[in-house]
Design a protein around this motif. Structure first.
Motif: not given
Length: 233
Positions: A37-39, A64-66, A74, A94-95, A109, A123
């Protein structure tokens, strides 16, 4: 005989309807690994001053992350860079909101996980400062060892080795580094006020070395990297 020839011809002409399937006849699908995932937030190497203040010492920050592919859940790993304490936070979204100490540096991460397989994806690691009341400047983040990496075994052809590290600061006012280096777990200082983030040291083969970095900023704030170690083969 004509009937036998006819039946044999039918068998040859039947289309191949086979597919990857298990013994029950159900088709098997290839399971793909999760992707990293991208942060998104809190931002990397930043001062986080957004959150719900619970008390003068704590606030709630929404991480939050994608979303990532092939992922069911996650796992967010958060480390207090002052105490070294780490906490794990599970989420299917995603949060997630987390209560943090104010005026404190953190790193975090996210690990992407699938219910179908054990493989995971991690990540990037981001650092940030959770803002505190009436703090005009913040201590630098603890330095990271770049080379040698933590617990790395190094093969060299000379008796010199360059130590390489990374220092970051939300105020961007790092003025120097103090280097501690020795063959004991309580290394002595060998250089102070180093302006660059590299330094050449003398080493011997078949020896374990310990080192750490004290990062200093223009306001007199400091941070301790913690102890790194490596072995010369």
């Amino acid at each position: 005989m004509k009937k036998l020839i006819f039946l044999f011809s039918l068998i040859i002409l039947l289309p191949n309807c086979s597919s990857d399937s298990d013994e029950s006849g159900n088709e098997q699908q290839t399971t793909q690994n999760p992707t990293a995932s991208k942060l998104i937030f809190p931002f990397e190497n930043s001062l986080c001053n957004v959150g719900t203040n619970i008390t003068s010492t704590e606030s709630t920050v929404l991480f939050e992350w994608e979303s990532s592919a092939n992922t069911d859940s996650y796992e967010l790993e958060l480390t207090n860079l002052t105490t070294g304490d780490t906490s794990i936070h599970q989420s299917t979204e995603t949060q997630t909101p987390i209560v943090l100490s104010r005026g404190t540096p953190y790193s975090w991460y996210v690990i992407s996980k699938s219910n179908a397989i054990t493989e995971t994806a991690q990540s990037a690691i981001w650092k940030f400062y959770n803002a505190g009341d009436a703090i005009e400047s913040y201590a630098p983040f603890p330095a990271e060892a770049i080379s040698p990496a933590m617990a790395e075994s190094v093969r060299v052809t000379t008796n010199e080795l360059i130590l390489d590290w990374r220092g970051t600061d939300v105020d961007d006012d790092i003025v120097g580094y103090d280097l501690y280096f020795d063959t004991t777990a309580t290394p002595e200082i060998i250089a102070n006020d180093i302006e660059e983030s590299t330094f050449s040291v003398s080493i011997a083969s078949n020896t374990i070395y310990y080192w750490k970095i004290i990062t200093k900023d223009s306001r007199g704030n400091t941070s301790d990297s913690g102890l790194f170690q490596f072995k010369i083969l």
